[in-house]
Motif scaffolding. Structure first.
Motif, PDB file in Angstrom:
ATOM      1  N   TYR A 107      38.963   8.601 -87.241  1.00 55.93           N
ATOM      2  CA  TYR A 107      39.483   8.485 -88.614  1.00 55.93           C
ATOM      3  C   TYR A 107      39.748   7.005 -88.889  1.00 55.93           C
ATOM      4  O   TYR A 107      40.475   6.354 -88.139  1.00 55.93           O
ATOM      5  N   ARG A 119      43.300  18.112 -99.938  1.00 59.14           N
ATOM      6  CA  ARG A 119      42.141  18.959 -99.653  1.00 59.14           C
ATOM      7  C   ARG A 119      41.180  19.003-100.839  1.00 59.14           C
ATOM      8  O   ARG A 119      39.957  19.142-100.661  1.00 59.14           O
ATOM      9  N   THR A 154      40.960  15.302 -94.701  1.00 57.18           N
ATOM     10  CA  THR A 154      41.584  16.071 -93.626  1.00 57.18           C
ATOM     11  C   THR A 154      43.092  15.845 -93.654  1.00 57.18           C
ATOM     12  O   THR A 154      43.554  14.710 -93.816  1.00 57.18           O
ATOM     13  N   ASP A 172      45.048  21.000 -91.948  1.00 61.93           N
ATOM     14  CA  ASP A 172      44.049  21.228 -90.911  1.00 61.93           C
ATOM     15  C   ASP A 172      44.653  21.176 -89.513  1.00 61.93           C
ATOM     16  O   ASP A 172      44.205  21.890 -88.611  1.00 61.93           O
TER      17      ASP A 172
END
Length: 600
Positions: free
Chosen positions: A4, A91, A96, A118
Motif C-alpha cells: 500500500y 469503499r 481498502t 476489509d
C-alpha cells in the motif's frame, strides 16, 4: 516497494461531543500509525474537520482529489458508528479499509460484519500496520482479522512492543488545521509517556488494548516534548497515560530534563492514582515547576463495596492525603466519579456530591457507568441483561446505557445531573451585587448543565426539561443553604426562579447576612407570590439546542488559548467576532436573558 503506497488516516469523531475542550481529539493514535510507515509510504494525508460532522464531506473531497489505496480508520466505541460511515465512503471509491482502535480491537468481527471494512488491526497497531503496508493482507502478519468466504480469519496475537522507545514519534505534521492551528502548533496537545497499566479496573478497556505497563525512557519522552514546546505560547499538554506516576524515578528524570532544557511553558494535566501521588510527594515541587496544574484522580465511589466490585483499590485516607499534598504544591485536583453501579440505589447516589465536597475538591466529573466492550463490566452487565442500549453513539460516559437494581436509564440521568447541581458552589453568582448580574451568571452556569444534558441524544426536549427540573427538585428537597464571606453588600434580597412548563418553580434566594452572602434553594408553588427573574427551562433548552456542540467547543478552545496567552487575545477576539455561528449563539442567549429579565 510497499504493498500500500498512498494512505489516508482517519480518526472517527465521537458521535456526541462533550463540552470539555481538553477532551478534543488531536488524532495522536493515527499519527502514531503515520509515523510507523512514513519511510515506506509514498503519500499520506488526513481529512479536515476530523473533530466534527464536517469530516464526512471533507473525507469524500479528499478521496475525489487524490488517489489512495488504503484508508486507516481508528475509533473508540462512541465513534464506531461514524467509523462505519467513513468506511462506507472509502469503499465507494474503491479504497481498502482497515479499522483499528479500542472498539474494533474489542469487537473485530462486528467491525467486519458491517461489510465496509476489509481488515481489522487488533491491539497495539504500529508493528502490525507497518507489516500490513509492506506485505498486504497475509496470514504471516500477526494481529490482523478479516472475513474470507463467510469465515473470520485471525492471524494470531501480536506480541506487545516491549521497547516502547523504539516506537516512532507520532507524525504530527500530517494533522490538518484545527481552529486556525496546524501540525505541531495545536494549543491543546497530547503525549503518551507509557503504554498499558499495572491495574485492572473492571470498567477500563486499557488492559484489552495495551496490557501491562511499559514506560518510555525519560530521554525519549523529553525529545518528543521538545518538538511541541513553544516558548512564546503556553499550551495545554495532556499527559494521557493510564497512570502517569507509576514509576516515580522516571517521572523525576523527565522533570529534571525538562527544567534543564527550559521546556516549561506548558500547563500540564494528567491522571493517576491517589496512592501514587503520595509515593511521589518528594517530586511534586518539580512537577509543578514543569507546569503540572491539574491531576485527575479516579475516586469513582464513596462506597467501599462498590470500589471492590470495580476492582478499584482506593482508600479514603489515600484520597484525602493525595488531595492535601497536591494542594500544598498549588496543583489542582479533579475527582472522577462513576454513578450507576448495578448495586447502588438513589440513596447511595445522593451521597456522592457531599462526599466530593468533603474531600475539598473544587472540580469533579460525575459520569454514568458505561460498559465499554472489552471490559469486565461489559461482560458482567451483558450476561445479566443490564445493558439497555447497544447504540454505540451513546457510549461517551454521560449517556446512561445500563439499568441498576433501583434506577432506570432516565432516573440514572437525573441522579447524575443531581450530582453536578448539588456539587456546584454557586460562588461566582453570589458575588454579584445586582439582580441583572446575578441573572447573567445564573444563566451562564445553568446552561452548562443544559449542555451536559443535551449530550444524551436519546432524550426528547420534554424529557430533558423533566430531567433538569427533577435534578434541581431533588437538590431543593435537601434544604440546601450555601454561604460565603462577601465584602460587597447586597442591598436587598434577590430571587431567581427556575420554572418548568407545567408552572412548577424552584426559588434561588440570595440574602445578605452581616458580612456573608447566603443562598437558599427551595421548591415553591407557581402561584405563590415572588418577585424576580424567571428562567423557563424549555426556553433555555431551546436556546441551547440552537448552538451546536462544535460551536461551543470552538469557543471554549479559543478561550483556553486566550486565558494563558494574552498576546494572542486581540486576534482571537476578532476571530470570534467574525465567526457567524458564534454571533448567532450570542444573540440567542442575549434574547434568552432579556426574556428572563422581563419575567416577574
Amino acid at each position: 516497494m510497499a504493498y500500500y503506497r498512498n494512505i489516508c488516516f482517519v480518526e472517527a469523531p465521537q458521535a456526541i461531543v462533550t463540552p470539555f475542550p481538553r477532551f478534543i481529539s488531536d488524532c495522536i493514535g493515527v499519527c502514531y500509525l503515520a509515523g510507523a510507515v512514513e519511510d515506506i509510504a509514498e503519500s499520506m494525508a488526513m481529512p479536515d474537520n476530523y473533530y466534527n460532522e464536517g469530516i464526512f464531506d471533507s473525507f469524500e473531497r479528499l478521496l475525489q482529489e487524490r488517489p489512495f489505496d488504503l484508508a486507516a480508520i481508528s475509533s473508540m466505541t462512541g465513534g464506531f458508528n461514524n467509523a462505519v460511515k467513513l468506511s462506507r465512503i472509502a469503499r465507494k471509491y474503491g479504497v481498502t479499509v482497515v479499522m483499528g482502535g479500542f472498539h474494533p480491537t474489542a469487537m473485530p468481527e462486528e467491525a467486519l460484519d458491517h461489510g465496509f471494512a476489509d481488515l481489522v488491526v487488533i491491539g497495539e497497531g504500529e508493528a502490525t500496520f507497518r507489516e500490513l503496508v509492506e506485505k498486504g493482507p497475509s496470514r504471516d502478519v500477526k494481529g490482523l482479522c478479516w472475513k474470507e468466504n463467510g469465515t473470520f480469519v485471525h492471524t494470531g496475537i501480536r506480541e506487545l512492543i516491549r521497547d516502547v522507545d523504539s516506537i516512532r514519534f507520532p507524525l504530527r505534521s500530517i494533522r490538518p488545521e484545527r481552529f486556525g492551528e496546524k501540525s505541531h502548533d495545536y494549543t491543546i496537545e497530547t503525549i503518551y509517556t507509557s503504554r498499558g497499566c499495572p491495574w485492572k479496573c473492571s470498567f477500563c478497556a486499557n488492559d484489552r488494548m495495551h496490557k501491562q505497563w511499559r514506560g518510555r525512557s525519560a530521554e525519549n519522552v523529553v525529545e518528543e516534548i521538545a518538538l511541541i514546546h513553544d516558548p512564546k505560547k503556553k499550551k495545554l499538554l495532556k499527559i494521557w497515560d493510564a497512570n502517569f506516576l507509576t514509576n516515580i524515578k522516571r517521572v523525576e528524570r523527565i522533570c529534571d530534563l525538562m527544567i534543564e532544557q527550559g521546556l516549561t511553558n506548558f500547563r500540564i494535566v494528567t491522571e493517576t492514582r491517589a496512592r501514587d501521588v503520595i509515593r511521589s510527594e518528594r517530586i511534586l515541587g518539580k512537577l509543578h515547576k514543569v507546569g503540572l496544574r491539574k491531576v485527575g484522580l479516579g475516586i469513582e465511589s464513596p462506597n467501599p463495596a462498590t470500589l471492590e466490585l470495580m476492582n478499584k483499590q482506593n482508600t479514603l485516607d489515600d484520597i484525602s492525603r493525595a488531595i492535601e499534598l497536591l494542594g500544598k504544591h498549588d496543583i489542582g485536583v479533579e475527582g472522577y466519579f462513576i454513578v450507576g453501579h448495578h448495586s447502588e440505589t438513589e440513596a447511595d447516589t445522593m451521597v456522592y456530591p457531599g462526599f466530593a465536597r468533603a474531600l475539598s475538591l473544587r472540580n469533579a466529573l460525575f459520569m454514568a457507568m458505561t460498559p465499554y466492550p472489552g471490559t469486565n463490566i461489559f461482560e458482567e452487565y451483558r450476561s445479566q441483561d443490564n445493558i439497555t442500549s447497544f447504540n454505540w453513539d451513546l457510549y461517551n460516559n454521560f449517556c446512561p446505557v445500563v439499568k441498576t437494581e433501583g434506577m432506570s436509564n432516565a432516573r440514572l440521568m437525573t441522579m447524575m445531573l443531581y450530582c453536578y447541581v448539588a456539587f456546584f458552589n454557586y460562588r461566582t453568582m453570589m458575588q454579584e451585587e445586582s439582580e441583572r448580574g446575578i441573572l447573567r451568571i445564573f444563566l451562564r452556569d445553568f446552561c452548562q448543565f443544559v449542555f451536559l444534558t443535551l449530550v444524551n441524544r436519546s432524550l426528547t426536549t420534554q424529557e430533558i426539561e423533566s430531567t433538569i427540573y427533577e435534578a434541581y427538585e431533588r437538590f431543593a428537597s435537601t434544604e440546601p443553604r450555601i454561604d460565603y464571606p462577601s465584602g460587597r453588600r447586597l442591598k436587598e434580597p434577590v430571587s431567581v426562579f427556575l420554572e418548568e412548563s407545567g408552572g412548577r418553580r424552584i426559588e434561588f434566594r440570595m440574602t445578605q447576612e452581616a458580612d456573608r452572602r447566603a443562598l437558599t434553594i427551595r421548591e415553591v408553588s407557581g402561584s405563590a407570590p415572588g418577585v424576580g427573574p424567571v428562567v423557563n427551562i424549555r426556553a433555555a433548552v431551546e436556546a441551547t439546542v440552537s448552538v451546536s456542540a462544535e460551536v461551543v467547543m470552538r469557543f471554549l478552545y479559543r478561550k483556553e488559548l486566550m486565558r494563558y496567552n494574552s498576546s494572542v487575545k486581540p486576534c482571537q477576539v476578532l476571530a470570534l467576532a467574525a465567526d457567524r455561528d458564534i454571533r448567532r449563539a450570542v444573540v440567542a442567549f442575549y434574547r434568552l436573558y432579556r426574556a428572563c429579565a422581563r419575567r416577574k
